[in-house]
Design an enzyme around this catalytic site. Sequence first.
Site, PDB file in Angstrom:
ATOM      1  CG  ASP A 177       3.780  -8.940  -5.058  1.00 32.14           C
ATOM      2  OD1 ASP A 177       3.964  -8.051  -4.197  1.00 32.14           O
ATOM      3  OD2 ASP A 177       4.701  -9.440  -5.716  1.00 32.14           O
ATOM      4  CG  HIS A 200      10.696 -11.849  -2.267  1.00 31.91           C
ATOM      5  ND1 HIS A 200       9.993 -10.881  -2.941  1.00 31.91           N
ATOM      6  CD2 HIS A 200      11.541 -12.391  -3.192  1.00 31.91           C
ATOM      7  CE1 HIS A 200      10.397 -10.827  -4.202  1.00 31.91           C
ATOM      8  NE2 HIS A 200      11.342 -11.736  -4.383  1.00 31.91           N
ATOM      9  CG  LEU A 251      -2.130  -0.955   1.136  1.00 33.55           C
ATOM     10  CD1 LEU A 251      -2.996  -0.831   2.386  1.00 33.55           C
ATOM     11  CD2 LEU A 251      -2.987  -0.734  -0.108  1.00 33.55           C
ATOM     12  CG  HIS A 253       6.866   0.869  -8.667  1.00 30.48           C
ATOM     13  ND1 HIS A 253       7.746   1.186  -7.653  1.00 30.48           N
ATOM     14  CD2 HIS A 253       6.747  -0.480  -8.646  1.00 30.48           C
ATOM     15  CE1 HIS A 253       8.155   0.078  -7.058  1.00 30.48           C
ATOM     16  NE2 HIS A 253       7.554  -0.953  -7.634  1.00 30.48           N
ATOM     17  CG  HIS A 272       5.506 -13.149  -4.611  1.00 33.18           C
ATOM     18  ND1 HIS A 272       6.713 -13.795  -4.510  1.00 33.18           N
ATOM     19  CD2 HIS A 272       5.664 -11.979  -3.958  1.00 33.18           C
ATOM     20  CE1 HIS A 272       7.557 -13.041  -3.832  1.00 33.18           C
ATOM     21  NE2 HIS A 272       6.933 -11.932  -3.479  1.00 33.18           N
TER      22      HIS A 272
HETATM   23  O1  DOR Z   1       7.531  -6.760  -8.155  1.00 31.13           O
HETATM   24  C1  DOR Z   1       7.654  -6.547  -6.968  1.00 31.13           C
HETATM   25  N1  DOR Z   1       7.387  -5.349  -6.412  1.00 31.13           N
HETATM   26  N2  DOR Z   1       8.084  -7.541  -6.167  1.00 31.13           N
HETATM   27  C2  DOR Z   1       8.382  -7.349  -4.888  1.00 31.13           C
HETATM   28  O2  DOR Z   1       8.807  -8.273  -4.253  1.00 31.13           O
HETATM   29  C3  DOR Z   1       8.272  -6.015  -4.275  1.00 31.13           C
HETATM   30  C4  DOR Z   1       7.338  -5.186  -4.993  1.00 31.13           C
HETATM   31  C5  DOR Z   1       7.424  -3.715  -4.614  1.00 31.13           C
HETATM   32  O3  DOR Z   1       7.431  -3.424  -3.416  1.00 31.13           O
HETATM   33  O4  DOR Z   1       7.473  -2.885  -5.513  1.00 31.13           O
HETATM   34 ZN    ZN Z   2       5.279  -8.135  -2.609  1.00 31.57          ZN
END
Ligand code: DOR
Ligand code: ZN
Length: 330
Positions: free
Chosen positions: A237, A131, A15, A241, A165
């Site tokens: 997951d 992970h 989040l 971004h 995942h």
């Molecule tokens: O693709 C991913 N993004 N894998 C992760 O393990 C972390 C996550 C992130 O926090 O952006």
């Molecule tokens: Zn994750």
Amino acid sequence: MRIILHSPLDMHLHLRQGEMMQAVTPFSAGQFAGAVIMPNLVSPVDSLEKAAVYKKEILQCGNTENFRPYMTLFFKQYSRQELIEARDSIIGIKLYPAGITTQSEKGVTDFSAINSTLGYMEELGIPLLIHGETAGFVMDREKEFLPIYRQFAEDFPNLHIIMEHITTADAVQLLDRYANISATVTLHHLMITLDDVIGGQLEPDLFCKPIAKTPKDLAALQDAVFSGHPQIMFGSDSAPHPRHKKECCGCAAGIFSAPVILPLLAELFEDAGKLNLLQGFISDIACTRYALQPLEKNITLEQKPWKIPELYNDLKPFGAGRVLRWSQLQ
Ligand code: DOR
Ligand code: ZN
């Protein structure tokens, strides 16, 4: 036709904080009764105090009146006393190998040096979420990590270990050998292979860790989920971004699936002829594995086409532009 889902749970969710958190939280809170919140913030959530502050911030976001954030701590060496105090406030502790993904620099470097904390977690009934990737060749990272899962499962037989995942046929197979291991599977790993990420034009919005694998792996995940595997639960997951971190050199790993999860899962399960198994995957199996009693919350999906928006402000959702057969009844 309608589908009613009882207390859907997202057992792996990012989040973030600040404006990003305020933008993304309502999508998850609107669809789910609860979600397991990942602790990989810029300053990791590695104390009870930080978890309490973060939980409060989440619950100040929109749409959260009927949503329970299940907090996790970032794995480090905790004392027994710290874990006794944290136990009732967290759902588990998330272990990242150091440097393996976004904001995991403070993760574990030596897996043979953490037995005392794992022993306390086993004793106190605190699940360990992992992970599970090594720093090896990108397609082999999950497979190479499996011996560590095995070791932990054998050394700590009463510790509930969750392989987060999973993306490979090998990880699915491991579940058969250890009753104390569960797994989460994302929406995107039920749909894509490496070909979708790099086989045509490079798709930054499908770049995530672990990277999507081979058609054989995809088939193994689908077979397991669409047969109602009793150790496999849903964890999105969803990892948002901003555009400038995705459409650039050095693209950040993460797929933002939160806005589309339930309608898209309904479509997948329907296409597989397994709509009857969606409730288990989205809630019941997690409740059994984690001994949870989630908030009562019914979500209704109706058979009404819905076009996934191209963008939500600065965020591109998984499946952008695709028309789905199902939508959420508001
Ligand atoms: O693709 C991913 N993004 N894998 C992760 O393990 C972390 C996550 C992130 O926090 O952006
Ligand atoms: Zn994750």
